[in-house]
Design an enzyme around this catalytic site. Structure first.
Site, PDB file in Angstrom:
ATOM      1  N   ASP A  20     -31.463  73.420  35.564  1.00  0.00           N
ATOM      2  CA  ASP A  20     -31.057  74.021  35.278  1.00  0.00           C
ATOM      3  C   ASP A  20     -30.274  75.584  34.502  1.00  0.00           C
ATOM      4  OD1 ASP A  20     -27.965  75.138  34.107  1.00  0.00           O
ATOM      5  OD2 ASP A  20     -27.819  74.584  33.243  1.00  0.00           O
ATOM      6  N   ASP A  28     -29.590  74.729  39.706  1.00  0.00           N
ATOM      7  CA  ASP A  28     -29.581  75.336  40.573  1.00  0.00           C
ATOM      8  C   ASP A  28     -30.728  76.057  41.390  1.00  0.00           C
ATOM      9  OD1 ASP A  28     -30.900  76.989  38.844  1.00  0.00           O
ATOM     10  OD2 ASP A  28     -29.039  76.769  37.119  1.00  0.00           O
ATOM     11  N   ASP A  97     -30.881  70.253  53.942  1.00  0.00           N
ATOM     12  CA  ASP A  97     -30.173  68.437  54.637  1.00  0.00           C
ATOM     13  C   ASP A  97     -29.479  69.217  55.112  1.00  0.00           C
ATOM     14  OD1 ASP A  97     -29.327  66.247  54.765  1.00  0.00           O
ATOM     15  OD2 ASP A  97     -30.201  66.327  52.325  1.00  0.00           O
ATOM     16  N   ASP A 186     -28.718  64.146  58.684  1.00  0.00           N
ATOM     17  CA  ASP A 186     -27.243  63.188  57.800  1.00  0.00           C
ATOM     18  C   ASP A 186     -27.083  62.794  58.636  1.00  0.00           C
ATOM     19  OD1 ASP A 186     -26.255  62.586  55.610  1.00  0.00           O
ATOM     20  OD2 ASP A 186     -24.379  63.012  56.500  1.00  0.00           O
ATOM     21  N   GLU A 248     -32.029  60.833  58.863  1.00  0.00           N
ATOM     22  CA  GLU A 248     -31.330  59.636  58.436  1.00  0.00           C
ATOM     23  C   GLU A 248     -30.409  58.792  59.096  1.00  0.00           C
ATOM     24  OE1 GLU A 248     -27.749  58.564  55.233  1.00  0.00           O
ATOM     25  OE2 GLU A 248     -27.164  59.682  56.490  1.00  0.00           O
ATOM     26  N   HIS A 299     -30.511  59.586  46.534  1.00  0.00           N
ATOM     27  CA  HIS A 299     -29.257  59.940  46.114  1.00  0.00           C
ATOM     28  C   HIS A 299     -28.388  59.072  46.362  1.00  0.00           C
ATOM     29  CE1 HIS A 299     -29.430  61.918  49.883  1.00  0.00           C
ATOM     30  NE2 HIS A 299     -27.563  62.151  48.849  1.00  0.00           N
ATOM     31  N   ASP A 300     -29.013  58.265  47.497  1.00  0.00           N
ATOM     32  CA  ASP A 300     -26.976  57.518  47.285  1.00  0.00           C
ATOM     33  C   ASP A 300     -27.212  55.840  47.131  1.00  0.00           C
ATOM     34  OD1 ASP A 300     -25.555  58.907  48.305  1.00  0.00           O
ATOM     35  OD2 ASP A 300     -26.597  58.939  50.625  1.00  0.00           O
TER      36      ASP A 300
END
Length: 472
Positions: A20, A28, A97, A186, A248, A299-300
């Site tokens: 950040d 960011d 992505d 994705d 993916e 991340h999942d």
């Protein structure tokens, strides 16, 4: 000619949790730019950012409301330009992505181009949402039903309409012209659906890859991965040109060849979800490696350190980074970051906050991530952080650096040697890798000069949960 991605290491960044720059508690693009030296020091070839486009954040960026903008939480197009420029100056590729299957219900297309989505006058079949319940939602404004493979706020695009592929291709060219070097696609198997909308049949056995219980009761042969997939992938390939496309696909390895005729890489999810067992992993590796992208975290899903145990993090890193082909490293895995407690109440409706806690740069309570209140708290910065591990020659971080340097010398060859006494071995040209999956010290089955070890020990042995690389 070898293409840059064939043996690349790609570093996955979850932008909200990386760094950040302005103290608002959320990562960011400028924060990423300020930490590019970490990626260069690690030795990776590229960075992949989870979605940075505008979104109402029902699914944290995977519900896109504008394919050619920047989410205001992350900055501006100018910030992206600066990030891409600085990354390229360091020799780093930039992968974005792309979500080609669905948009946010708040995307202007949903009302302005209703024919770009999948509609029915009545619920036509038994298709299910991955996130639970039926895959059809009633739209009060039209009185009709629209398809959503994920949340009801994420209506599926209708790829049988050529305008959809053309619009997605336009978005791809926008980012390529702006400096992107490729895309992670994705949920790519879902752009291919049965135009007759037939019922999915009942499952005949347990799924190869993990699925939610309700969703796993059906064989999803009509709602995704349908026979028209290649003509739709061809649209993406044409738009991308020579840029990297990594999919993916979320299918067993046996289902990937028709995707790999059009895209460059597909994630090897069978390895990611394999039992931590050398025989099982050897079986997966024996099916081939070309076109596969190796990773053990994202991340999942639970982080590799939490899934296989802290004692196995060095073994897991050696496996991922010594296999032939491309390897993907999720931010924080290089310092052994584990799953966190999430948030209460949760930010993510599917409960995936545990895998998205901030990167830990320093030992301070806020981990050097922010000067404000972090959107998710750091987990254990005093125990593991980049600054401390960079100074420690024996740290996991420095082991990652060593492995990434070593893999540069390994040819794109692979010979599986087998499993003996819980030790899995394979050969990469004149390099041989031996991985000890047991809790006991094992003899090193490989002769030659030892060029890498995860743990120091007696000559001729491999420590418990350790690995060795030798060169002949």
């Amino acid at each position: 000619m070898t293409r840059w991605w064939e043996a690349a290491v790609v570093y996955q960044i979850y932008p909200r949790s990386f760094a950040d720059s302005d103290g608002n508690g959320s990562g960011d693009l400028e924060g990423i730019r300020q930490h590019l030296d970490h990626l260069s020091d690690l030795g990776v070839d590229a960075l992949w950012m989870s979605p940075i486009t505008p979104s109402p954040d029902v699914d944290w960026g995977y519900d896109v409301s504008d394919y050619t903008g920047i989410h205001p939480d992350f900055g501006t197009l100018g910030d992206f330009d600066a990030l891409a420029g600085d990354a390229h100056a360091r020799g780093l590729k930039v992968i974005l992505d792309l979500v080609p299957n669905h948009t946010s219900i708040e995307h202007p297309w949903f009302r302005e181009h209703a024919d770009w989505y999948v509609w029915a006058d009545q619920v036509p079949n038994n298709w299910l949402s991955v996130f639970g319940g039926g895959a059809w939602a009633h739209d009060a404004e039209t009185g009709r039903y629209y398809l959503h493979s994920f949340y009801a706020e994420q209506p599926d695009l209708d790829w049988s309409n050529p305008a959809v592929g053309a619009a997605i291709a336009d978005a791809m060219r926008f980012w390529l012209d702006r400096g992107a070097d490729g895309f992670r696609l994705d949920a790519i198997s879902r752009i291919a659906k049965d135009p007759a909308l037939r019922d999915d049949p009942p499952a005949t056995g347990p799924p190869v890859l993990p699925l939610p219980e309700e969703y796993g009761r059906l064989r999803h042969v009509y709602s995704r991965n349908f026979e028209n997939v290649e003509e739709r992938l061809a649209v993406l390939r044409t738009a991308a040109g020579d840029a990297l496309l990594v999919g993916e696909v979320f299918l067993p390895t046996a289902g990937l060849p028709r995707y790999l005729r059009h895209i460059d890489l597909a994630f090897a999810f069978e390895l990611m979800f394999a039992r931590w067992d050398p025989e099982e992993i050897a079986r997966i590796l024996d099916e081939g490696w070309r076109g596969l992208a190796w990773t053990l975290s994202n991340h999942d899903f639970p982080r590799v350190a939490s899934r296989v145990g802290e004692e196995n993090v060095r073994l897991a890193a050696t496996l991922t980074l010594t296999l032939p082909g491309a390897a993907f490293v999720y931010q924080g895995d290089e310092i052994g970051l584990q799953d966190g407690p999430g948030a209460h109440p949760p930010h993510d409706r599917r409960g995936r906050d545990f895998a998205r806690h901030p990167m830990q740069w320093t030992a301070e309570p806020l981990a050097g991530f922010t000067t404000g209140t972090p959107w998710l708290p750091p987990i254990d910065p005093a125990e593991r952080n980049v600054a401390d591990q960079r100074r420690d020659p024996g740290s996991l971080l420095n082991m990652y650096r060593e492995l990434i340097r070593l893999r540069r010398d390994m040819p794109l060859e692979f010979e599986l040697l087998g499993v003996d006494g819980a030790v899995l071995s394979y050969r990469r040209g004149d390099f041989t890798v031996a991985l000890n999956f047991s809790g006991d010290e094992r003899p090193n089955p490989c002769g030659g000069e030892v060029v890498f070890v995860t743990h120091t020990g007696a000559p001729g042995t491999i420590r418990p949960h350790g690995a060795v690389v030798v060169k002949t």
